[in-house]
Design a protein around this motif. Sequence first.
Motif, mmCIF file in Angstrom:
data_model
loop_
_atom_site.group_PDB
_atom_site.id
_atom_site.type_symbol
_atom_site.label_atom_id
_atom_site.label_comp_id
_atom_site.label_asym_id
_atom_site.label_seq_id
_atom_site.Cartn_x
_atom_site.Cartn_y
_atom_site.Cartn_z
ATOM 1 N N MET A 272 -6.122 33.820 33.955
ATOM 2 C CA MET A 272 -6.496 34.125 32.568
ATOM 3 C C MET A 272 -7.402 35.349 32.486
ATOM 4 N N LEU A 273 -8.126 35.614 33.575
ATOM 5 C CA LEU A 273 -9.110 36.694 33.517
ATOM 6 C C LEU A 273 -8.735 37.877 34.402
ATOM 7 N N ASN A 274 -7.582 37.767 35.081
ATOM 8 C CA ASN A 274 -7.095 38.873 35.905
ATOM 9 C C ASN A 274 -8.142 39.312 36.928
ATOM 10 N N THR A 275 -8.638 38.345 37.674
ATOM 11 C CA THR A 275 -9.692 38.628 38.641
ATOM 12 C C THR A 275 -9.472 37.806 39.901
ATOM 13 N N LYS A 276 -10.117 38.233 40.985
ATOM 14 C CA LYS A 276 -10.079 37.439 42.221
ATOM 15 C C LYS A 276 -11.410 36.735 42.451
ATOM 16 N N GLN A 277 -12.317 36.863 41.505
ATOM 17 C CA GLN A 277 -13.608 36.198 41.667
ATOM 18 C C GLN A 277 -13.430 34.691 41.808
ATOM 19 N N SER A 278 -14.364 34.094 42.527
ATOM 20 C CA SER A 278 -14.272 32.654 42.772
ATOM 21 C C SER A 278 -14.619 31.880 41.508
ATOM 22 N N LEU A 279 -14.161 30.644 41.498
ATOM 23 C CA LEU A 279 -14.467 29.761 40.375
ATOM 24 C C LEU A 279 -15.983 29.649 40.184
ATOM 25 N N GLY A 280 -16.684 29.507 41.298
ATOM 26 C CA GLY A 280 -18.144 29.358 41.223
ATOM 27 C C GLY A 280 -18.792 30.555 40.538
ATOM 28 N N ALA A 281 -18.278 31.750 40.836
ATOM 29 C CA ALA A 281 -18.846 32.964 40.243
ATOM 30 C C ALA A 281 -18.476 33.085 38.765
ATOM 31 N N LEU A 282 -17.383 32.454 38.371
ATOM 32 C CA LEU A 282 -16.895 32.619 36.993
ATOM 33 C C LEU A 282 -17.451 31.574 36.028
ATOM 34 N N ARG A 283 -17.979 30.482 36.570
ATOM 35 C CA ARG A 283 -18.478 29.416 35.694
ATOM 36 C C ARG A 283 -19.700 29.896 34.904
ATOM 37 N N ASN A 284 -19.955 29.170 33.819
ATOM 38 C CA ASN A 284 -21.161 29.390 33.032
ATOM 39 C C ASN A 284 -21.277 30.779 32.407
ATOM 40 N N GLN A 285 -20.138 31.304 31.996
ATOM 41 C CA GLN A 285 -20.097 32.535 31.204
ATOM 42 C C GLN A 285 -19.030 32.328 30.135
ATOM 43 N N VAL A 286 -19.156 33.078 29.063
ATOM 44 C CA VAL A 286 -18.103 33.034 28.040
ATOM 45 C C VAL A 286 -17.235 34.272 28.223
ATOM 46 N N HIS A 287 -16.102 34.070 28.897
ATOM 47 C CA HIS A 287 -15.156 35.169 29.104
ATOM 48 C C HIS A 287 -14.254 35.283 27.872
ATOM 49 N N ARG A 288 -13.422 36.311 27.882
ATOM 50 C CA ARG A 288 -12.490 36.483 26.755
ATOM 51 C C ARG A 288 -11.101 36.812 27.269
ATOM 52 N N PHE A 289 -10.106 36.197 26.631
ATOM 53 C CA PHE A 289 -8.711 36.568 26.841
ATOM 54 C C PHE A 289 -8.195 37.026 25.482
ATOM 55 N N ARG A 290 -7.858 38.293 25.369
ATOM 56 C CA ARG A 290 -7.490 38.876 24.064
ATOM 57 C C ARG A 290 -8.465 38.431 22.986
ATOM 58 N N GLY A 291 -9.707 38.425 23.331
ATOM 59 C CA GLY A 291 -10.738 38.108 22.355
ATOM 60 C C GLY A 291 -11.058 36.623 22.229
ATOM 61 N N ILE A 292 -10.210 35.754 22.768
ATOM 62 C CA ILE A 292 -10.433 34.307 22.645
ATOM 63 C C ILE A 292 -11.376 33.858 23.767
ATOM 64 N N PRO A 293 -12.438 33.095 23.431
ATOM 65 C CA PRO A 293 -13.361 32.648 24.476
ATOM 66 C C PRO A 293 -12.644 31.799 25.533
ATOM 67 N N VAL A 294 -12.941 32.094 26.792
ATOM 68 C CA VAL A 294 -12.390 31.339 27.926
ATOM 69 C C VAL A 294 -13.545 30.715 28.699
ATOM 70 N N ILE A 295 -13.537 29.397 28.811
ATOM 71 C CA ILE A 295 -14.522 28.685 29.615
ATOM 72 C C ILE A 295 -13.827 28.194 30.884
ATOM 73 N N VAL A 296 -14.510 28.407 32.000
ATOM 74 C CA VAL A 296 -13.935 28.107 33.309
ATOM 75 C C VAL A 296 -14.622 26.876 33.885
ATOM 76 N N THR A 297 -13.819 25.957 34.416
ATOM 77 C CA THR A 297 -14.437 24.818 35.091
ATOM 78 C C THR A 297 -13.555 24.321 36.234
ATOM 79 N N TYR A 298 -14.035 23.275 36.907
ATOM 80 C CA TYR A 298 -13.301 22.733 38.041
ATOM 81 C C TYR A 298 -12.003 22.080 37.585
ATOM 82 N N HIS A 299 -11.067 22.023 38.505
ATOM 83 C CA HIS A 299 -9.802 21.344 38.239
ATOM 84 C C HIS A 299 -10.010 19.843 38.407
ATOM 85 N N PRO A 300 -9.420 19.040 37.507
ATOM 86 C CA PRO A 300 -9.609 17.587 37.633
ATOM 87 C C PRO A 300 -9.215 17.032 39.009
#
Length: 253
Positions: free
Chosen positions: A199-227
Motif C-alpha cells: 500500500m505504501l510502495n516501500t520496503k520498510q519493516s512493519l515495525g518501522a511503519l507502525r504508529n504513523q498516519v500514512h496516505r494512499f492517494r490521500g486516504i489515511p493508511v494505518i499499519v498493524t500486525y497480521h492476525p
Amino acid sequence: MTNGRALAKAYLEQQRLLGGDAVILPTAALAPGTPDLRPGSGKPASEALPPPGLSFDPPSGDLFAADPVQQARTLADVATLVADCTKCKLCEARTNTVPGEGPTDARLVVVGEGPGRTEDETGRPFVGKAGELLTKILGAIDFPREQVFICNVVKCRPPENRLPQYDEIAACVPYLFRQIELLKPTVILAMGGTAAQTMLNTKQSLGALRNQVHRFRGIPVIVTYHPAALLRNPNWKRPTWDDVRIARRILDS
Ligand code: URA
Ligand code: SF4
C-alpha cells in the motif's frame, strides 16, 4: 450503571476479546482527579493522532484507459475479472479466487496478504483462524465485520501459504487499487508487512511503519500486525489494539 462504569465494562470486554490481561481505560472514562495508572501512560491518551508517514499516489486509471481493470465500474466487475485471471502463476493451484468482500459503502477497508487454505476453499477472505481473530479485533473497535470491506493484496492462494512474490504482487495489485478507488474508504488498515509495503510502495519493516498516519492517494493508511502473526505472538495483541484504535479515531473524527 454510571456512564463511567459502562465504559469501563466495554473496555474490559474489548481487552478480553483481544486476549489481553491489562486493564486499560481511556482518559474519558476516568473520573475527574483519578490518577491515570494505565501501563506506559505518562501522558493522557489525548487521542492525538500519530505523525504523518509515507504518501503513495499511484496514478489511477481514467474512463478511457484500455485496461479492463480500469474500466471495471463496480466491485462486482472487479471480482468477475479476478475470477478469470491468469496474470500470474498463482492461478495454477487455486481452487477459488478470493477477490474480497464487504459493502460498497464501507468506510474501513482491511487489506491482508493473500488467501490461505480455508479462503481458497470458500472464495471468501479471512474465514480461517486468522479471520476469526480479525472479526474480534474489528469488534473491539465496534466495527461489525459486515460493515468492513475485507480483501488481500493477492487474490489467489500462494502454495503452502508462502509469501506472495514480487511479480505476483505486481500482477495482482491493480485489482486492489481499483477496489480502493471504487470504495473511497475513510481509512485503510494494512495488516502485516506485505499489505503495508504494497500500500505504501516501500520496503520498510512493519515495525518501522507502525504508529504513523500514512496516505494512499490521500486516504489515511494505518499499519498493524497480521492476525496470523498475532496467533503466534500474543505479545503483539496490545500494540495491535493501539493501532486499530488509531483507525477508530480517524473514523470518528
Ligand atoms: N490471511 C490473509 O492475509 N488473508 C486471508 O484472507 C486469510 C488469511
Ligand atoms: Fe490474477 Fe491475482 Fe490470481 Fe495472480 S493472484 S492469477 S494476478 S488474480
